[in-house]
Design a protein around this motif. Structure first.
Motif, mmCIF file in Angstrom:
data_model
loop_
_atom_site.group_PDB
_atom_site.id
_atom_site.type_symbol
_atom_site.label_atom_id
_atom_site.label_comp_id
_atom_site.label_asym_id
_atom_site.label_seq_id
_atom_site.Cartn_x
_atom_site.Cartn_y
_atom_site.Cartn_z
ATOM 1 N N ALA A 227 0.963 4.025 -3.097
ATOM 2 C CA ALA A 227 0.869 5.535 -2.542
ATOM 3 C C ALA A 227 1.833 6.311 -3.126
ATOM 4 O O ALA A 227 1.356 7.585 -3.458
ATOM 5 C CB ALA A 227 0.411 5.411 -1.272
ATOM 6 N N ARG A 228 2.766 6.088 -2.874
ATOM 7 C CA ARG A 228 4.317 6.773 -3.198
ATOM 8 C C ARG A 228 4.146 6.784 -4.767
ATOM 9 O O ARG A 228 4.220 7.818 -5.268
ATOM 10 C CB ARG A 228 5.596 6.302 -2.906
ATOM 11 N N LEU B 14 -4.027 8.242 -7.844
ATOM 12 C CA LEU B 14 -4.977 7.862 -6.646
ATOM 13 C C LEU B 14 -5.801 9.107 -6.147
ATOM 14 O O LEU B 14 -5.188 10.178 -5.672
ATOM 15 C CB LEU B 14 -3.994 7.079 -5.633
ATOM 16 N N ALA C 57 -7.030 0.002 -5.491
ATOM 17 C CA ALA C 57 -6.605 1.450 -5.334
ATOM 18 C C ALA C 57 -7.799 2.260 -6.192
ATOM 19 O O ALA C 57 -8.076 2.067 -7.174
ATOM 20 C CB ALA C 57 -5.299 1.641 -5.808
ATOM 21 N N LYS D 153 0.518 8.074 -6.749
ATOM 22 C CA LYS D 153 -0.005 9.100 -5.833
ATOM 23 C C LYS D 153 -0.411 10.255 -6.892
ATOM 24 O O LYS D 153 -1.859 10.776 -6.768
ATOM 25 C CB LYS D 153 0.895 9.951 -4.957
ATOM 26 N N ARG E 80 0.809 -1.202 -0.088
ATOM 27 C CA ARG E 80 0.104 -0.131 -0.112
ATOM 28 C C ARG E 80 0.883 1.229 0.029
ATOM 29 O O ARG E 80 0.690 2.255 -0.771
ATOM 30 C CB ARG E 80 -0.796 -0.102 1.289
ATOM 31 N N ASP E 81 1.829 1.266 0.900
ATOM 32 C CA ASP E 81 2.715 2.503 1.011
ATOM 33 C C ASP E 81 3.538 2.654 -0.392
ATOM 34 O O ASP E 81 3.636 3.708 -0.874
ATOM 35 C CB ASP E 81 3.618 2.326 2.206
ATOM 36 N N LEU F 11 -6.570 6.140 -0.323
ATOM 37 C CA LEU F 11 -5.477 5.153 -0.053
ATOM 38 C C LEU F 11 -5.800 3.648 -0.644
ATOM 39 O O LEU F 11 -7.176 3.431 -0.500
ATOM 40 C CB LEU F 11 -5.196 4.817 1.644
#
Length: 173
Positions: A27-28, A34, A59, A31, A23-24, A37
């Motif tokens: 997200a990076r 998206l 996502a 981004k 997920r992290d 989250l």
């Protein structure tokens, strides 16, 4: 490239951590596209439920068209796009179809698919009875359709639809 056979294994607590790490990273890397989250979906998102050992991630994007450039970005972190249900999502697997550790679904936020996948996950999380029933079904289907993912997925359809209809009735009440 041949696809890996279907295998349903006992629940593994590390699935929660594996999702959080991915997920992290998503997200990076994604981004720009998206609108929220990423969510952990599928059976690995339900504590105690046996599952294929593949982390399913959904996502949220504004639209499929607006998120087309995200396809290349997902590729930079190891995702391979596959044209599965292209009218409702961008679908990927990682690292490849013969050995999958992750599935990524870029889905328009608020779409029926988005709503249904979260409702199904949440219904399973809330009901041990549904978990037991779904787990027995998945184990049985994994034996019958070991080498046919489409048949395995289709055969789960009536159960999923029944759970979703009940969830819709509860939310309408």
């Amino acid at each position: 490239m041949p696809e890996a056979p279907i295998e349903v294994v006992d629940y593994r607590p590390q699935w929660v951590e594996l999702f959080a790490l991915e997920r992290d990273a998503l997200a990076r890397e994604l981004k720009t596209w998206l609108v929220g989250l990423p969510e952990h979906i599928g059976s690995t998102a339900v504590p105690g439920l046996a599952a294929k050992p593949i982390i399913d991630i959904m996502a949220p994007v504004a639209s499929l068209e607006a998120s087309l450039p995200a396809i290349e970005a997902a590729g930079r972190i190891g995702y391979v796009r596959y044209p599965y249900m292209p009218d409702v999502m961008h679908w990927f697997c990682k690292p490849d179809p013969s050995h999958r550790t992750h599935h990524l679904h870029l889905v328009p936020l608020g779409s029926q698919l988005w709503v249904d996948r979260l409702a199904f996950r949440d219904a399973l999380r809330a009901s041990e009875t549904l978990q037991e029933e779904y787990q027995a079904l998945k184990r049985s289907l994994a034996q019958v359709h070991r080498d046919d993912r489409e048949a395995y997925t289709s055969a789960k359809g009536p159960f999923i639809e029944r759970v979703l209809q009940a969830a819709r009735k509860r939310s309408a009440a």
